[in-house]
Design a protein around this motif. Sequence first.
Motif, PDB file in Angstrom:
ATOM      1  N   MET B   1     -22.366  -2.586 -66.579  1.00 48.60           N
ATOM      2  CA  MET B   1     -21.128  -3.227 -67.369  1.00 48.60           C
ATOM      3  C   MET B   1     -20.085  -1.985 -67.854  1.00 48.60           C
ATOM      4  SD  MET B   1     -20.087  -5.964 -67.413  1.00 48.60           S
ATOM      5  CE  MET B   1     -18.863  -6.395 -68.762  1.00 48.60           C
ATOM      6  N   ARG B   2     -21.021  -1.221 -68.576  1.00 53.82           N
ATOM      7  CA  ARG B   2     -20.396   0.165 -68.983  1.00 53.82           C
ATOM      8  C   ARG B   2     -19.857   1.126 -68.032  1.00 53.82           C
ATOM      9  NH1 ARG B   2     -25.163   1.472 -72.351  1.00 53.82           N
ATOM     10  NH2 ARG B   2     -24.903   0.665 -74.329  1.00 53.82           N
ATOM     11  N   THR B   3     -20.324   0.824 -66.859  1.00 53.83           N
ATOM     12  CA  THR B   3     -19.860   1.548 -65.537  1.00 53.83           C
ATOM     13  C   THR B   3     -18.488   1.294 -65.441  1.00 53.83           C
ATOM     14  OG1 THR B   3     -22.090   1.670 -64.580  1.00 53.83           O
ATOM     15  CG2 THR B   3     -20.320   2.381 -63.183  1.00 53.83           C
ATOM     16  N   ILE B   4     -18.072   0.039 -65.477  1.00 54.43           N
ATOM     17  CA  ILE B   4     -16.956  -0.529 -65.148  1.00 54.43           C
ATOM     18  C   ILE B   4     -15.700  -0.138 -66.171  1.00 54.43           C
ATOM     19  CG2 ILE B   4     -15.407  -2.637 -65.274  1.00 54.43           C
ATOM     20  CD1 ILE B   4     -17.913  -4.163 -64.031  1.00 54.43           C
ATOM     21  N   TYR B   5     -16.257  -0.071 -67.512  1.00 55.73           N
ATOM     22  CA  TYR B   5     -15.308   0.546 -68.497  1.00 55.73           C
ATOM     23  C   TYR B   5     -14.983   2.070 -68.087  1.00 55.73           C
ATOM     24  CZ  TYR B   5     -16.633  -3.577 -71.451  1.00 55.73           C
ATOM     25  OH  TYR B   5     -16.577  -4.930 -71.783  1.00 55.73           O
ATOM     26  N   VAL B   7     -14.886   3.471 -65.307  1.00 54.54           N
ATOM     27  CA  VAL B   7     -13.931   3.375 -64.196  1.00 54.54           C
ATOM     28  C   VAL B   7     -12.593   2.919 -64.706  1.00 54.54           C
ATOM     29  CG1 VAL B   7     -13.277   2.327 -61.861  1.00 54.54           C
ATOM     30  CG2 VAL B   7     -15.803   2.836 -62.547  1.00 54.54           C
ATOM     31  N   ILE B   8     -12.468   2.059 -65.357  1.00 50.49           N
ATOM     32  CA  ILE B   8     -11.009   1.505 -65.808  1.00 50.49           C
ATOM     33  C   ILE B   8     -10.303   2.789 -66.605  1.00 50.49           C
ATOM     34  CG2 ILE B   8      -9.846   0.221 -67.489  1.00 50.49           C
ATOM     35  CD1 ILE B   8     -11.884  -1.975 -66.558  1.00 50.49           C
ATOM     36  N   ALA B   9     -11.194   3.382 -67.605  1.00 51.00           N
ATOM     37  CA  ALA B   9     -10.820   4.555 -68.386  1.00 51.00           C
ATOM     38  C   ALA B   9     -10.339   5.755 -67.605  1.00 51.00           C
ATOM     39  CB  ALA B   9     -11.880   5.035 -69.339  1.00 51.00           C
ATOM     40  N   LEU B  10     -11.202   5.938 -66.565  1.00 52.31           N
ATOM     41  CA  LEU B  10     -10.937   7.059 -65.547  1.00 52.31           C
ATOM     42  C   LEU B  10      -9.656   6.858 -64.585  1.00 52.31           C
ATOM     43  CD1 LEU B  10     -12.143   9.681 -64.395  1.00 52.31           C
ATOM     44  CD2 LEU B  10     -13.255   8.159 -62.516  1.00 52.31           C
ATOM     45  N   ALA B  11      -9.323   5.456 -64.277  1.00 54.62           N
ATOM     46  CA  ALA B  11      -7.928   5.231 -63.645  1.00 54.62           C
ATOM     47  C   ALA B  11      -6.989   5.627 -64.588  1.00 54.62           C
ATOM     48  CB  ALA B  11      -8.255   3.699 -63.106  1.00 54.62           C
ATOM     49  N   VAL B  12      -6.986   4.784 -65.771  1.00 54.23           N
ATOM     50  CA  VAL B  12      -5.793   4.975 -66.558  1.00 54.23           C
ATOM     51  C   VAL B  12      -5.594   6.435 -66.969  1.00 54.23           C
ATOM     52  CG1 VAL B  12      -5.060   4.402 -69.148  1.00 54.23           C
ATOM     53  CG2 VAL B  12      -6.457   2.654 -67.757  1.00 54.23           C
ATOM     54  N   LEU B  13      -6.397   7.171 -67.156  1.00 52.40           N
ATOM     55  CA  LEU B  13      -6.396   8.533 -67.752  1.00 52.40           C
ATOM     56  C   LEU B  13      -5.925   9.347 -66.530  1.00 52.40           C
ATOM     57  CD1 LEU B  13      -9.120   9.316 -70.149  1.00 52.40           C
ATOM     58  CD2 LEU B  13      -6.798   9.121 -70.660  1.00 52.40           C
ATOM     59  N   SER B  14      -6.230   9.089 -65.385  1.00 52.58           N
ATOM     60  CA  SER B  14      -5.850   9.815 -64.216  1.00 52.58           C
ATOM     61  C   SER B  14      -4.324   9.761 -64.033  1.00 52.58           C
ATOM     62  CB  SER B  14      -6.435   9.243 -62.912  1.00 52.58           C
ATOM     63  OG  SER B  14      -7.899   9.598 -62.947  1.00 52.58           O
ATOM     64  N   CYS B  15      -3.733   8.378 -64.206  1.00 48.41           N
ATOM     65  CA  CYS B  15      -2.543   8.254 -64.235  1.00 48.41           C
ATOM     66  C   CYS B  15      -1.649   8.893 -65.298  1.00 48.41           C
ATOM     67  CB  CYS B  15      -2.114   6.845 -64.286  1.00 48.41           C
ATOM     68  SG  CYS B  15      -2.767   5.871 -62.979  1.00 48.41           S
ATOM     69  N   ALA B  16      -2.316   8.678 -66.508  1.00 49.36           N
ATOM     70  CA  ALA B  16      -1.601   9.594 -67.420  1.00 49.36           C
ATOM     71  C   ALA B  16      -1.501  10.906 -67.233  1.00 49.36           C
ATOM     72  CB  ALA B  16      -2.316   9.207 -68.746  1.00 49.36           C
ATOM     73  N   TRP B 265     -24.530   7.641 -59.458  1.00 53.79           N
ATOM     74  CA  TRP B 265     -23.139   7.115 -59.558  1.00 53.79           C
ATOM     75  C   TRP B 265     -22.444   7.302 -60.992  1.00 53.79           C
ATOM     76  CZ3 TRP B 265     -19.777   6.316 -55.833  1.00 53.79           C
ATOM     77  CH2 TRP B 265     -20.197   5.884 -54.825  1.00 53.79           C
ATOM     78  N   ASP B 266     -23.408   7.018 -61.923  1.00 59.27           N
ATOM     79  CA  ASP B 266     -22.775   7.005 -63.261  1.00 59.27           C
ATOM     80  C   ASP B 266     -22.370   8.564 -63.712  1.00 59.27           C
ATOM     81  OD1 ASP B 266     -22.865   4.271 -64.375  1.00 59.27           O
ATOM     82  OD2 ASP B 266     -24.807   4.414 -63.600  1.00 59.27           O
ATOM     83  N   THR B 267     -23.524   9.318 -63.093  1.00 63.08           N
ATOM     84  CA  THR B 267     -23.374  10.756 -63.456  1.00 63.08           C
ATOM     85  C   THR B 267     -22.073  11.201 -62.953  1.00 63.08           C
ATOM     86  OG1 THR B 267     -25.521  11.054 -63.408  1.00 63.08           O
ATOM     87  CG2 THR B 267     -24.516  12.862 -63.411  1.00 63.08           C
ATOM     88  N   ALA B 268     -21.694  10.832 -61.654  1.00 67.89           N
ATOM     89  CA  ALA B 268     -20.369  11.214 -61.148  1.00 67.89           C
ATOM     90  C   ALA B 268     -19.189  10.885 -61.828  1.00 67.89           C
ATOM     91  CB  ALA B 268     -20.316  10.880 -59.752  1.00 67.89           C
ATOM     92  N   ILE B 269     -19.272   9.568 -62.201  1.00 68.10           N
ATOM     93  CA  ILE B 269     -17.980   9.141 -62.778  1.00 68.10           C
ATOM     94  C   ILE B 269     -17.839   9.583 -64.196  1.00 68.10           C
ATOM     95  CG2 ILE B 269     -17.212   6.726 -63.753  1.00 68.10           C
ATOM     96  CD1 ILE B 269     -18.337   5.422 -61.433  1.00 68.10           C
ATOM     97  N   PHE B 270     -18.881   9.628 -64.891  1.00 69.78           N
ATOM     98  CA  PHE B 270     -18.842   9.891 -66.333  1.00 69.78           C
ATOM     99  C   PHE B 270     -18.347  11.394 -66.206  1.00 69.78           C
ATOM    100  CE2 PHE B 270     -20.630  11.480 -70.400  1.00 69.78           C
ATOM    101  CZ  PHE B 270     -19.837  10.792 -71.068  1.00 69.78           C
ATOM    102  N   GLY B 271     -19.100  12.413 -65.527  1.00 72.71           N
ATOM    103  CA  GLY B 271     -18.540  13.622 -65.458  1.00 72.71           C
ATOM    104  C   GLY B 271     -17.122  13.976 -65.327  1.00 72.71           C
ATOM    105  N   ALA B 272     -16.543  13.207 -64.109  1.00 69.06           N
ATOM    106  CA  ALA B 272     -14.910  13.285 -63.753  1.00 69.06           C
ATOM    107  C   ALA B 272     -14.262  12.904 -65.087  1.00 69.06           C
ATOM    108  CB  ALA B 272     -14.950  12.452 -62.580  1.00 69.06           C
TER     109      ALA B 272
END
Lengths: 316, 317, 251
Positions: B1-5, B7-16, B265-272
């Motif tokens: 579940m947390r992973t999804i959040y 990913v969403i945060a990553l997408a939003v902030l990337s655009c920003a 996976w989580d480490t990669a996403i969270f690190g980014a």
Amino acid sequence: MRDSGKIAILIALLIGLSLVLVLPGLTPENYEFFLGQRLPKLLAIIVTGGAIGYSAVLFQTVTHNRILTPATLGFDAMYLLIQAALFFFLGGASFLVADRNANFLVSVVVMVVLALFLLRTVFGRSGHDLVFVVLVGTIFGQLFRTLAYFLLMIISPSEFTSLQNKMFASFSNINTNIVLIAMVMCIAAAGWLLRDMRKFDVAGLGREQSVSLGVDHDALVKRTFIVSAILVSAATALVGPIAFLGLMVANLAREIATSYRHTVITAISVLLSSVMLLAGQLAVERYMNFGTTVTVLINFVGGVYFVILLLRGNRL
Amino acid sequence: MRTIYAVIALAVLSCASLFIGNIPITLNDLLSWSSDKVEVLFLTRFPRLAAVLITGAGMSICGLIMQHITRNRFVSPTTGASVNSAHFGLLVATIFFSAYGYISSLFFAAAFAMAGTFAFVFLIRKIKVRSLEMVPLLGIMLGILIEAMATFLAYRYNMVESLSAWMIGSFTWIISGRYELLYLSVPMVLIAFIYANKFTVAGMGEDVSLSLGLKYDQVVNIGLGITSVVTAVVVIIVGAVPFLDLIVPNIVSLTKGDNLRRTIWDTAIFGALFLLICDIFSRLVIFPYEVPIGLTVGVIGSITFLILLFRRRAYER
Amino acid sequence: MIEVRDISKIYSSVTVLDGVSFRIADRSITSFVGPNGAGKTTLLGIISRLIKPDGGEVLLDEKSISEYGGSDLAKRISILKQSNFVNMRLTVRELIGFGRFPHSGGRLTGEDKDMVERAVEYLDLAEMAEKDINELSGGQRQRAFIGMIVAQDTDHILLDEPLNSLDMRHSVEMMRILRRLTDELKKTVVLVLHDINFAARYSDRMVALKNGKVAALGSVDEVVREDVLASVFDVPLEIREIDGKKICIYY
């Protein structure tokens, strides 16, 4: 050879190297100018070397290891942060930044207070695990260094590099007052522990055994930390960080000395440390044409010695 | 579940993050396809975003691998002498082989990083270390030694300023055409994904690995090879980003445990994500100037490391 | 005489010792036995002032040990911990000389030197007196440390698991030395032991601890009983008598 003979040789070396540093090119006409420049430098080197050699041996004894020294606690970074913070909050023209004597005194006092505060909080939480304390000190060092650069960056992003270089101390721009202040401070601090020398002999047996033999070990550790903080702060404010010097001379002193007595080991360590620093400075000035700094040179040699020490399988 | 959040945060902030910079870009510019604005986007904003994401994910995975191989939570390229060794290699390349450009930088930085990391791993295996905290401390001291060697060389060739600049990572100069080397991390990370299971087993120690039929030395070599190359590439293009590689895997393992295949996976996403947040902060805090990312992460990272250290203490008692 | 009065110790919400009280008889060997985590080593640490209790006090001759000065207490109670790795180059004789520290502050007088020689002879260390302690075997080094404690000349000697990492021959040798210290030199010896049979064979009195409380205490005959020990260690066991000495069989 007996220990007294070894000490005599080191003293002779120290005097010889001092003369090599001070005498060349002196004539009746120019001696006032040259001596005015060289004597403070010589004194600064001897005080720094002595302070580092003295604190390293005693610190290693009360912490029961041969790898960690007070320099690993991140004092250089602390010095850097103090300089940056003074600059940031008071400005470059303020008295505490511009006046070198005042700056030195304030830096050392703040460093000692900060170091003791750190040791107290860390010790309060972790009991007697010194490796933990030193790792925490090292990380605090990294934090201080980046914080200092962060402040400099915010002061002026365009002048960052020149500010960064201004923050480091060095032997070449030493002045007499600072050396004298540092010397008095170091002698007083070191003198405070002289009467404890025999207790340090016992402390080498470990905390349990020294308590069993009636030595108040915790109080001795506390005193050693206070004195180390003063000595290393003064040394850092004089020349900047020399992480591996203390480690190298303290270990060599233990190998050179036949006796286990701390009076002997500490004396050898103090002399050896000054001799090495002096020899390093001479090498940098005479043979490398200032192509490097003495701190880099010593860290290089000391670092190699450190790896050898590890490979020889010292217990950690 | 947390992973999804995440990913969403990553997408939003990337655009920003694409809209932050000295030249203001609005959605209207994009919709009307204003050519100079779009050029800015492709010249600097996209490359920067890509660099941040790759660095964040890549370094975090390096940390994760090194933790498992050395079986010590507090070991990473930052505390395992890899980053300092890469600096040294980069310096050698710049002084002696500058004519060969990126190829020589890559070769020397990676080779030195590898040598330094292997030397460190060899050292801690050879000497039996008593405490968990002694290992990163040794790595840091080995790093000081290597840095001293580099500084020694730098003084001789008037390179001190470059060397101190590399020590503070920065995304400021990332533009199209100057950062593509970073993409070399991507295949490295993919190999790491494939080997995830084996790293987990190797993390249980040499004896266990051998009895489970794992080629221990081979897995260790591959792991250290991956971390060395990724570290070298990041050091060349960005510079040092201290403690990122240490804290991200630790924070992930606090919630997800230590099975590498689950956490990688989580480490990669969270690190980014973590590095992206730091980057956005660095660009805004003294706008229109920016703070180098190495400083921002250095402050946050060292504080987090301290918290982790004290937490472990409290937990043990 | 040492009296332990209502001692308790808590490590971050775990109660290690809970209201422990007893007296230690002079001129005898008292062993602390019990399962892992029962609080034996902590109790010994508190008696020797290495650890501060959270409640209660330890009395030496009716006076709390916290009221004694460091070197005064060091003339009365000595302790030997299980790990005695030393990071110094010391000869055996120099190590034993440290035992005189509470008496002379590190400057050995003629009387101190006599005491050191007597300790060397008493422990049969004359042959290796000039050897570096780090060159000795585990058993020899342990003996050298006992020598230091003999030179310290305290009437109470505390030892934390002195048989740890010793083989059978050296374990027996160590217990015989302790027995001699009590019988010949009239010392009070208190020790933590893992092996119930060593404790039964060489002690005068025993204190069995369980979960931070005294589960049983008294003479060996009072403590080494099937019902008592089975409840202390939570294993069924059998006690046989061989030549008048009790042997406990628990496997």
